[in-house]
Write a protein that holds these residues in place. Structure first.
Motif, PDB file in Angstrom:
ATOM      1  N   ASP A 174       1.739  37.404  17.877  1.00 14.04           N
ATOM      2  CA  ASP A 174       1.954  35.961  17.851  1.00 14.04           C
ATOM      3  C   ASP A 174       3.224  35.658  17.068  1.00 14.04           C
ATOM      4  O   ASP A 174       3.409  36.129  15.952  1.00 14.04           O
ATOM      5  N   TRP A 175       4.100  34.850  17.648  1.00 13.88           N
ATOM      6  CA  TRP A 175       5.399  34.584  17.012  1.00 13.88           C
ATOM      7  C   TRP A 175       5.253  33.836  15.705  1.00 13.88           C
ATOM      8  O   TRP A 175       6.169  33.823  14.894  1.00 13.88           O
ATOM      9  N   GLU A 176       4.100  33.221  15.464  1.00 15.42           N
ATOM     10  CA  GLU A 176       3.883  32.534  14.196  1.00 15.42           C
ATOM     11  C   GLU A 176       3.844  33.509  13.031  1.00 15.42           C
ATOM     12  O   GLU A 176       4.071  33.137  11.889  1.00 15.42           O
ATOM     13  N   LEU A 177       3.570  34.774  13.314  1.00 20.00           N
ATOM     14  CA  LEU A 177       3.547  35.802  12.274  1.00 20.00           C
ATOM     15  C   LEU A 177       4.919  36.413  12.020  1.00 20.00           C
ATOM     16  O   LEU A 177       5.100  37.143  11.047  1.00 20.00           O
ATOM     17  N   SER A 178       5.875  36.120  12.890  1.00 15.07           N
ATOM     18  CA  SER A 178       7.186  36.762  12.758  1.00 15.07           C
ATOM     19  C   SER A 178       8.328  35.802  12.469  1.00 15.07           C
ATOM     20  O   SER A 178       9.478  36.222  12.395  1.00 15.07           O
ATOM     21  N   GLY A 179       8.038  34.515  12.323  1.00 13.44           N
ATOM     22  CA  GLY A 179       9.104  33.582  11.972  1.00 13.44           C
ATOM     23  C   GLY A 179       9.435  32.543  13.014  1.00 13.44           C
ATOM     24  O   GLY A 179      10.403  31.803  12.855  1.00 13.44           O
ATOM     25  N   GLN A 180       8.679  32.484  14.092  1.00  8.04           N
ATOM     26  CA  GLN A 180       8.866  31.517  15.171  1.00  8.04           C
ATOM     27  C   GLN A 180      10.321  31.440  15.638  1.00  8.04           C
ATOM     28  O   GLN A 180      10.856  32.417  16.128  1.00  8.04           O
ATOM     29  N   LEU A 181      10.976  30.289  15.510  1.00  8.89           N
ATOM     30  CA  LEU A 181      12.332  30.102  16.040  1.00  8.89           C
ATOM     31  C   LEU A 181      13.352  31.024  15.388  1.00  8.89           C
ATOM     32  O   LEU A 181      14.371  31.349  15.987  1.00  8.89           O
ATOM     33  N   GLU A 182      13.098  31.457  14.170  1.00  6.05           N
ATOM     34  CA  GLU A 182      14.059  32.298  13.443  1.00  6.05           C
ATOM     35  C   GLU A 182      13.866  33.783  13.708  1.00  6.05           C
ATOM     36  O   GLU A 182      14.637  34.609  13.202  1.00  6.05           O
ATOM     37  N   VAL A 220       1.659  26.073  24.098  1.00  3.45           N
ATOM     38  CA  VAL A 220       2.277  27.263  24.675  1.00  3.45           C
ATOM     39  C   VAL A 220       2.213  28.379  23.641  1.00  3.45           C
ATOM     40  O   VAL A 220       2.764  28.268  22.546  1.00  3.45           O
ATOM     41  N   LEU A 221       1.473  29.427  23.974  1.00  3.71           N
ATOM     42  CA  LEU A 221       1.343  30.594  23.112  1.00  3.71           C
ATOM     43  C   LEU A 221       2.539  31.501  23.359  1.00  3.71           C
ATOM     44  O   LEU A 221       2.885  31.783  24.513  1.00  3.71           O
ATOM     45  N   VAL A 222       3.187  31.942  22.281  1.00  2.00           N
ATOM     46  CA  VAL A 222       4.344  32.835  22.403  1.00  2.00           C
ATOM     47  C   VAL A 222       4.010  34.154  21.720  1.00  2.00           C
ATOM     48  O   VAL A 222       3.617  34.178  20.544  1.00  2.00           O
ATOM     49  N   LYS A 239      15.164  30.854  18.902  1.00  2.00           N
ATOM     50  CA  LYS A 239      15.750  29.532  19.154  1.00  2.00           C
ATOM     51  C   LYS A 239      16.819  29.620  20.235  1.00  2.00           C
ATOM     52  O   LYS A 239      16.863  28.816  21.160  1.00  2.00           O
ATOM     53  N   HIS A 240      17.684  30.638  20.133  1.00  2.00           N
ATOM     54  CA  HIS A 240      18.726  30.836  21.141  1.00  2.00           C
ATOM     55  C   HIS A 240      18.119  31.241  22.487  1.00  2.00           C
ATOM     56  O   HIS A 240      18.574  30.802  23.533  1.00  2.00           O
ATOM     57  N   LEU A 241      17.096  32.096  22.441  1.00  2.00           N
ATOM     58  CA  LEU A 241      16.469  32.537  23.687  1.00  2.00           C
ATOM     59  C   LEU A 241      15.835  31.357  24.426  1.00  2.00           C
ATOM     60  O   LEU A 241      15.973  31.246  25.638  1.00  2.00           O
ATOM     61  N   LEU A 242      15.147  30.482  23.711  1.00  2.00           N
ATOM     62  CA  LEU A 242      14.518  29.330  24.365  1.00  2.00           C
ATOM     63  C   LEU A 242      15.555  28.453  25.050  1.00  2.00           C
ATOM     64  O   LEU A 242      15.337  27.982  26.173  1.00  2.00           O
ATOM     65  N   ASP A 249      13.716  21.605  20.475  1.00  2.00           N
ATOM     66  CA  ASP A 249      14.300  22.950  20.559  1.00  2.00           C
ATOM     67  C   ASP A 249      13.251  24.051  20.460  1.00  2.00           C
ATOM     68  O   ASP A 249      13.577  25.211  20.237  1.00  2.00           O
ATOM     69  N   THR A 250      11.969  23.704  20.647  1.00  2.00           N
ATOM     70  CA  THR A 250      10.914  24.707  20.595  1.00  2.00           C
ATOM     71  C   THR A 250       9.979  24.529  21.792  1.00  2.00           C
ATOM     72  O   THR A 250      10.168  23.622  22.600  1.00  2.00           O
TER      73      THR A 250
END
Length: 100
Positions: free
Chosen positions: A74-82, A66-68, A38-41, A60-61
């Motif tokens: 994949d950031w969806e496996l690691s907590g996305q914004l958190e 957009v694939l991250v 979240k801070h990086l974005l 804020d996302t």
């Protein structure tokens, strides 16, 4: 904190056509102990995006489409914004939306 940020699928056009950025995000100056996505974005929007930030972010996302990837995961496996980032992480942003 040193990170490698990569932009692809047309997103590099928002960053003066530069695909790979070696960046140093000063978490202490930002008043953070940990750097989250979240801070990086927010940092990317302020420091790297040169035009049309609405093509990269919505709220804020990242925008839908957009694939991250964080270290090829994949950031969806690691907590996305958190997701908490660590030194030398590689974050890739790829737009999956295109004309045709």
């Amino acid at each position: 904190m040193q990170l490698t940020l990569e932009f692809g699928g047309g997103l590099e056009l928002l960053c003066n056509s530069v695909k790979i950025h070696q960046v140093n995000v000063d978490t202490q100056a930002e008043g953070m102990k940990l750097l989250t996505m979240k801070h990086l974005l927010s940092w990317v929007r302020t420091n790297l995006i040169k035009e049309r930030p609405e093509m990269f972010m919505k709220g804020d996302t990242v925008r839908p489409g957009v694939l991250v990837l964080i270290n090829d995961c994949d950031w969806e496996l690691s907590g996305q914004l958190e997701t908490v980032l660590e030194e030398k992480d590689v974050v890739v942003f790829i737009s999956t939306l295109h004309g045709g």
